[in-house]
Design a protein around this motif. Structure first.
Motif, PDB file in Angstrom:
ATOM      1  N   GLU A  19       9.081  -9.656  17.524  1.00  0.00           N
ATOM      2  CA  GLU A  19      10.124 -10.272  16.418  1.00  0.00           C
ATOM      3  C   GLU A  19      11.535 -10.004  17.087  1.00  0.00           C
ATOM      4  O   GLU A  19      12.612 -10.949  17.052  1.00  0.00           O
ATOM      5  N   ARG A  20      11.912  -8.973  17.746  1.00  0.00           N
ATOM      6  CA  ARG A  20      13.373  -8.485  18.225  1.00  0.00           C
ATOM      7  C   ARG A  20      13.430  -9.276  19.388  1.00  0.00           C
ATOM      8  O   ARG A  20      14.757  -9.801  19.729  1.00  0.00           O
ATOM      9  N   ASP A  21      12.836  -9.258  20.441  1.00  0.00           N
ATOM     10  CA  ASP A  21      12.927  -9.408  21.989  1.00  0.00           C
ATOM     11  C   ASP A  21      12.313 -10.588  22.490  1.00  0.00           C
ATOM     12  O   ASP A  21      12.677 -11.132  23.626  1.00  0.00           O
ATOM     13  N   GLY A  22      11.295 -11.107  21.534  1.00  0.00           N
ATOM     14  CA  GLY A  22      10.543 -12.368  22.288  1.00  0.00           C
ATOM     15  C   GLY A  22       9.074 -11.784  22.871  1.00  0.00           C
ATOM     16  O   GLY A  22       9.262 -10.617  23.132  1.00  0.00           O
ATOM     17  N   PHE A  23       8.361 -12.722  23.171  1.00  0.00           N
ATOM     18  CA  PHE A  23       6.926 -12.049  23.776  1.00  0.00           C
ATOM     19  C   PHE A  23       6.967 -11.926  25.211  1.00  0.00           C
ATOM     20  O   PHE A  23       6.747 -11.014  25.882  1.00  0.00           O
ATOM     21  N   HIS A  24       7.725 -12.798  25.951  1.00  0.00           N
ATOM     22  CA  HIS A  24       7.786 -12.751  27.336  1.00  0.00           C
ATOM     23  C   HIS A  24       8.482 -11.571  28.016  1.00  0.00           C
ATOM     24  O   HIS A  24       8.301 -11.099  28.791  1.00  0.00           O
ATOM     25  N   ALA A  25       9.485 -11.413  27.170  1.00  0.00           N
ATOM     26  CA  ALA A  25      10.474 -10.399  27.553  1.00  0.00           C
ATOM     27  C   ALA A  25      10.180  -8.876  27.199  1.00  0.00           C
ATOM     28  O   ALA A  25      10.748  -8.027  27.637  1.00  0.00           O
ATOM     29  N   THR A  26       9.112  -8.820  26.394  1.00  0.00           N
ATOM     30  CA  THR A  26       8.575  -7.517  25.965  1.00  0.00           C
ATOM     31  C   THR A  26       7.200  -7.347  26.657  1.00  0.00           C
ATOM     32  O   THR A  26       6.222  -7.839  26.533  1.00  0.00           O
ATOM     33  N   GLY A  27       7.334  -6.176  27.493  1.00  0.00           N
ATOM     34  CA  GLY A  27       6.356  -5.909  28.502  1.00  0.00           C
ATOM     35  C   GLY A  27       5.504  -4.976  27.953  1.00  0.00           C
ATOM     36  O   GLY A  27       5.710  -4.144  26.984  1.00  0.00           O
ATOM     37  N   ILE A  28       4.152  -4.936  28.351  1.00  0.00           N
ATOM     38  CA  ILE A  28       3.174  -3.929  27.818  1.00  0.00           C
ATOM     39  C   ILE A  28       3.658  -2.457  27.975  1.00  0.00           C
ATOM     40  O   ILE A  28       3.397  -1.766  27.065  1.00  0.00           O
ATOM     41  N   ASP A  29       4.281  -2.286  29.176  1.00  0.00           N
ATOM     42  CA  ASP A  29       4.701  -0.871  29.317  1.00  0.00           C
ATOM     43  C   ASP A  29       5.743  -0.530  28.159  1.00  0.00           C
ATOM     44  O   ASP A  29       5.565   0.804  27.795  1.00  0.00           O
ATOM     45  N   HIS A  30       6.478  -1.308  27.758  1.00  0.00           N
ATOM     46  CA  HIS A  30       7.604  -1.120  26.780  1.00  0.00           C
ATOM     47  C   HIS A  30       6.881  -0.718  25.464  1.00  0.00           C
ATOM     48  O   HIS A  30       7.287   0.137  24.826  1.00  0.00           O
ATOM     49  N   ILE A  31       6.003  -1.622  25.170  1.00  0.00           N
ATOM     50  CA  ILE A  31       4.983  -1.621  23.826  1.00  0.00           C
ATOM     51  C   ILE A  31       4.290  -0.260  23.766  1.00  0.00           C
ATOM     52  O   ILE A  31       4.431   0.804  22.809  1.00  0.00           O
TER      53      ILE A  31
ATOM     54  N   PHE B  84      -7.869  -4.430  23.511  1.00  0.00           N
ATOM     55  CA  PHE B  84      -7.162  -5.752  23.691  1.00  0.00           C
ATOM     56  C   PHE B  84      -7.499  -6.033  25.056  1.00  0.00           C
ATOM     57  O   PHE B  84      -6.925  -5.253  25.917  1.00  0.00           O
ATOM     58  N   LYS B  85      -8.088  -7.012  25.708  1.00  0.00           N
ATOM     59  CA  LYS B  85      -8.379  -7.383  26.886  1.00  0.00           C
ATOM     60  C   LYS B  85      -7.106  -7.700  27.664  1.00  0.00           C
ATOM     61  O   LYS B  85      -7.066  -7.949  28.670  1.00  0.00           O
ATOM     62  N   SER B  86      -5.933  -8.245  27.145  1.00  0.00           N
ATOM     63  CA  SER B  86      -4.785  -8.731  27.654  1.00  0.00           C
ATOM     64  C   SER B  86      -3.783  -8.908  26.726  1.00  0.00           C
ATOM     65  O   SER B  86      -3.880  -8.438  25.505  1.00  0.00           O
ATOM     66  N   LYS B  87      -2.503  -8.983  27.237  1.00  0.00           N
ATOM     67  CA  LYS B  87      -1.414  -9.084  26.305  1.00  0.00           C
ATOM     68  C   LYS B  87      -1.451 -10.277  25.397  1.00  0.00           C
ATOM     69  O   LYS B  87      -1.284 -10.156  24.009  1.00  0.00           O
ATOM     70  N   GLU B  88      -2.017 -11.344  25.932  1.00  0.00           N
ATOM     71  CA  GLU B  88      -2.288 -12.547  24.808  1.00  0.00           C
ATOM     72  C   GLU B  88      -3.037 -12.012  23.668  1.00  0.00           C
ATOM     73  O   GLU B  88      -2.758 -12.587  22.637  1.00  0.00           O
ATOM     74  N   GLU B  89      -4.297 -11.200  23.798  1.00  0.00           N
ATOM     75  CA  GLU B  89      -5.053 -10.819  22.702  1.00  0.00           C
ATOM     76  C   GLU B  89      -4.171  -9.964  21.758  1.00  0.00           C
ATOM     77  O   GLU B  89      -4.265 -10.104  20.760  1.00  0.00           O
ATOM     78  N   LEU B  90      -3.408  -9.330  22.384  1.00  0.00           N
ATOM     79  CA  LEU B  90      -2.373  -8.312  21.399  1.00  0.00           C
ATOM     80  C   LEU B  90      -1.613  -9.298  20.650  1.00  0.00           C
ATOM     81  O   LEU B  90      -1.306  -9.126  19.581  1.00  0.00           O
TER      82      LEU B  90
END
Length: 186
Positions: A18-30, A45-51
Motif C-alpha cells: 500500500e505504501r510503496d507499490g507492488f513492483h517497488a517492494t521486493g521480497i527481501d524487504h518484505i 507462496f510459490k511466488s511474489k505473485e501468489e503473495l
C-alpha cells in the motif's frame, strides 16, 4: 509457519504494498520487515505473485467489512446508506495510512486484464459494486444497476482525486453528485 505467522506476513506485505507499490517492494524487504525466512515464505507462496494475490484477498475482506460497518453504523435507510459510503470514504481519506486504492494500484501495475493479479483486484471492485447494488435494490423506484454503475464511478473517482491531489474533500463532492443522482431518479 503457523497461521498467525502467515497472517503476519500477509499483513506486513499489505502495508508495504500500500505504501510503496507492488513492483517497488521486493521480497527481501518484505522478509526483513516481517522477520520471516525466505524458505518459510516459499513454503506457503510459490511466488511474489501468489503473495500479492493473498494480500489482495486479505485487503478485500478487511476493507469490505470495514465499509459495511461504517455504513451500517451511520445510516438507517437504504438511501442514507448509499450516501454514507462517501462519508466512510472521507473518513478513510483523512487517516494517516491513506495512500490511494491498493486495487487500483494493482490494476495499473498489472495492466493486462487477464493477469491473475489484475483479476484479483477486479474482484474487489465487483464486491464494492455488489454492495452498492444490494443497497440500491432496497430503494424503491431506482434503476439499481444504473445507479450502482454511477456510484462506483463516483467512488473510484473520489479515491483517485483524494490520493492524487491530497484532497479528502473529494468524497464530499462525490456525495453531492450522488445526492443529485438520487434526486434525479427519485
Amino acid at each position: 509457519m503457523s497461521a498467525s505467522r502467515r497472517d503476519h506476513l500477509v499483513e506486513t506485505a499489505t502495508g508495504l504494498f500500500e505504501r510503496d507499490g507492488f513492483h517497488a517492494t521486493g521480497i527481501d524487504h518484505i522478509l526483513a520487515v516481517s522477520g520471516v525466512a525466505k524458505m518459510t515464505l516459499y513454503n506457503h507462496f510459490k511466488s511474489k505473485e501468489e503473495l500479492i494475490i493473498a494480500v489482495l484477498d486479505f485487503r478485500d475482506r478487511q476493507f469490505m467489512a470495514w465499509l459495511r460497518a461504517q455504513v451500517e453504523r451511520s445510516a438507517n435507510s437504504p438511501e442514507d446508506r448509499l450516501l454514507a459510503i462517501f462519508d466512510a470514504l472521507e473518513s478513510w481519506f483523512r487517516t494517516d495510512t491513506f495512500n490511494g486504492c491498493l486495487f487500483l494500484g494493482a490494476t495499473l501495475e498489472y495492466a493486462d486484464r487477464d493477469h491473475p493479479i489484475h483479476v484479483q483486484a477486479a474482484i474487489h471492485k465487483r464486491h464494492v459494486f455488489d454492495y452498492i447494488m444490494s443497497l440500491a435494490e432496497q430503494t424503491i423506484g431506482l434503476d439499481a444497476r444504473l445507479l450502482s454503475q454511477q456510484f462506483l464511478v463516483l467512488y473510484d473517482g473520489a479515491i483517485s482525486v483524494a490520493h492524487t491531489l491530497g484532497a479528502p474533500i473529494a468524497a464530499r463532492q462525490a456525495r453531492r453528485a450522488a445526492e443529485a443522482i438520487l434526486d434525479a431518479q427519485g
